[in-house]
Scaffold this motif. Sequence first.
Motif, PDB file in Angstrom:
ATOM      1  N   ALA A 224       0.836  -1.206   0.000  1.00 39.96           N
ATOM      2  CA  ALA A 224       0.000   0.000   0.000  1.00 39.96           C
ATOM      3  C   ALA A 224       0.872   1.258   0.000  1.00 39.96           C
ATOM      4  CB  ALA A 224      -0.927  -0.017   1.207  1.00 39.96           C
ATOM      5  N   TYR A 225       1.945   1.241   0.803  1.00 39.82           N
ATOM      6  CA  TYR A 225       2.839   2.407   0.809  1.00 39.82           C
ATOM      7  C   TYR A 225       3.572   2.525  -0.525  1.00 39.82           C
ATOM      8  CZ  TYR A 225       2.088   4.250   5.437  1.00 39.82           C
ATOM      9  OH  TYR A 225       1.525   4.874   6.516  1.00 39.82           O
TER      10      TYR A 225
ATOM     11  N   ILE B 131       2.922   5.753  -6.892  1.00 37.28           N
ATOM     12  CA  ILE B 131       1.926   6.119  -7.906  1.00 37.28           C
ATOM     13  C   ILE B 131       1.139   7.371  -7.521  1.00 37.28           C
ATOM     14  CG2 ILE B 131      -0.208   5.341  -9.046  1.00 37.28           C
ATOM     15  CD1 ILE B 131       1.162   2.465  -8.731  1.00 37.28           C
ATOM     16  N   HIS B 132       0.503   7.341  -6.346  1.00 37.82           N
ATOM     17  CA  HIS B 132      -0.383   8.453  -5.985  1.00 37.82           C
ATOM     18  C   HIS B 132       0.371   9.784  -5.867  1.00 37.82           C
ATOM     19  CE1 HIS B 132      -3.461  10.806  -4.080  1.00 37.82           C
ATOM     20  NE2 HIS B 132      -2.685  11.008  -3.039  1.00 37.82           N
TER      21      HIS B 132
ATOM     22  N   PHE C  62       2.260   1.796  -3.389  1.00 37.25           N
ATOM     23  CA  PHE C  62       1.283   2.470  -4.256  1.00 37.25           C
ATOM     24  C   PHE C  62       1.217   3.955  -3.926  1.00 37.25           C
ATOM     25  CE2 PHE C  62      -3.080   4.168  -4.040  1.00 37.25           C
ATOM     26  CZ  PHE C  62      -3.346   4.292  -5.391  1.00 37.25           C
ATOM     27  N   TRP C  63       1.211   4.273  -2.619  1.00 35.64           N
ATOM     28  CA  TRP C  63       1.040   5.666  -2.184  1.00 35.64           C
ATOM     29  C   TRP C  63       2.194   6.544  -2.667  1.00 35.64           C
ATOM     30  CZ3 TRP C  63      -3.140   7.946  -0.557  1.00 35.64           C
ATOM     31  CH2 TRP C  63      -3.050   9.210   0.017  1.00 35.64           C
TER      32      TRP C  63
END
Lengths: 251, 60
Positions: free
Chosen positions: B29-30, B36-37, B32-33
């Motif tokens: 999740a991190y 990407i985000h 992705f954060w």
Amino acid sequence: MLQNFSIFNTIYNDAPQPWQLGFQDSAAPAFTGIVDLHNIIFFYLIVICVGVFWVLGSIMYYFNTKNSPIVHKYLNHGTLIELIWTITPALILTVIAFPSFRLLYLLDEVTSPTITIKVIGHQWYWSYEYSDYVTDSGQSVEFDSYMIPESDLELGQFRLLDVDNKMIIPVDCHIRLIITGADVIHSFAVPSLGVKIDATPGRLNQSSILAERTGTFYGQCSEICGVWHGFMPIAVEAVSVQDYLAWIDSV
Amino acid sequence: MPIAPITGMLRKRLWLDLSVGLGLGVTAAYGFWYGIHLKSLQRQEEYYLRLERSRVQEAA
């Protein structure tokens, strides 16, 4: 070609692409907020998915019939674990609900609009009324917007998306949209501007948009409305205030 | 020969599996954060900054 199949690809456009899975680029604070919220929730989604699939895989690997041949026929339930897997998702949903409602109510706000545009959905085209202005004959500025048929498309125009008369808006101005339907329920949706609102006959719905950059933003009717529902696209062109004034003067 | 009572098999692995599963999940999740985000946000901010600079240049 490969980038079209990636979930996390960055789309550098304001119109949908074939096989697109990601969002279009944002052109309005509303859509930036929506993408932010999506990504925040996606963070939790990754944690939950990886966690669940890891435990599931582990159980399938270590506790299959070969490794664990004895059937626990009297193991019907476990109160503690059931409480855990009921309360935990409820707490996660509550955590997700707060930013979601915050955004929902923020999107509902119409901040002192510069102009008001009335959007009317018809079978199967859109019409726009700029009621703040009147023509020489005293009528309000209004026009219809039809999809350009494939046979009339020019180079660079989008099939099933480009229209003969685009809705023109000034950039960096709060715009109020009053949306209604003339016959059946339609839905006015432009992803890049973060707007999607039903056009219901006999009812005036209100929304607000703010384009942060110039460009043409495409959308489509998003409520199935009859046989040509897929052929009544929306094209919104955001231009500079000077260009907007020149355009409104020419209409 | 009697079979020994089979107890605590799930519990033995549960904490390990939960820790590994959630650990991997939080790591992903991190990833992705930050990967990407935040990168896409930065790209958007830089674009608007460029836009604002060109606007100021045009006005000057």
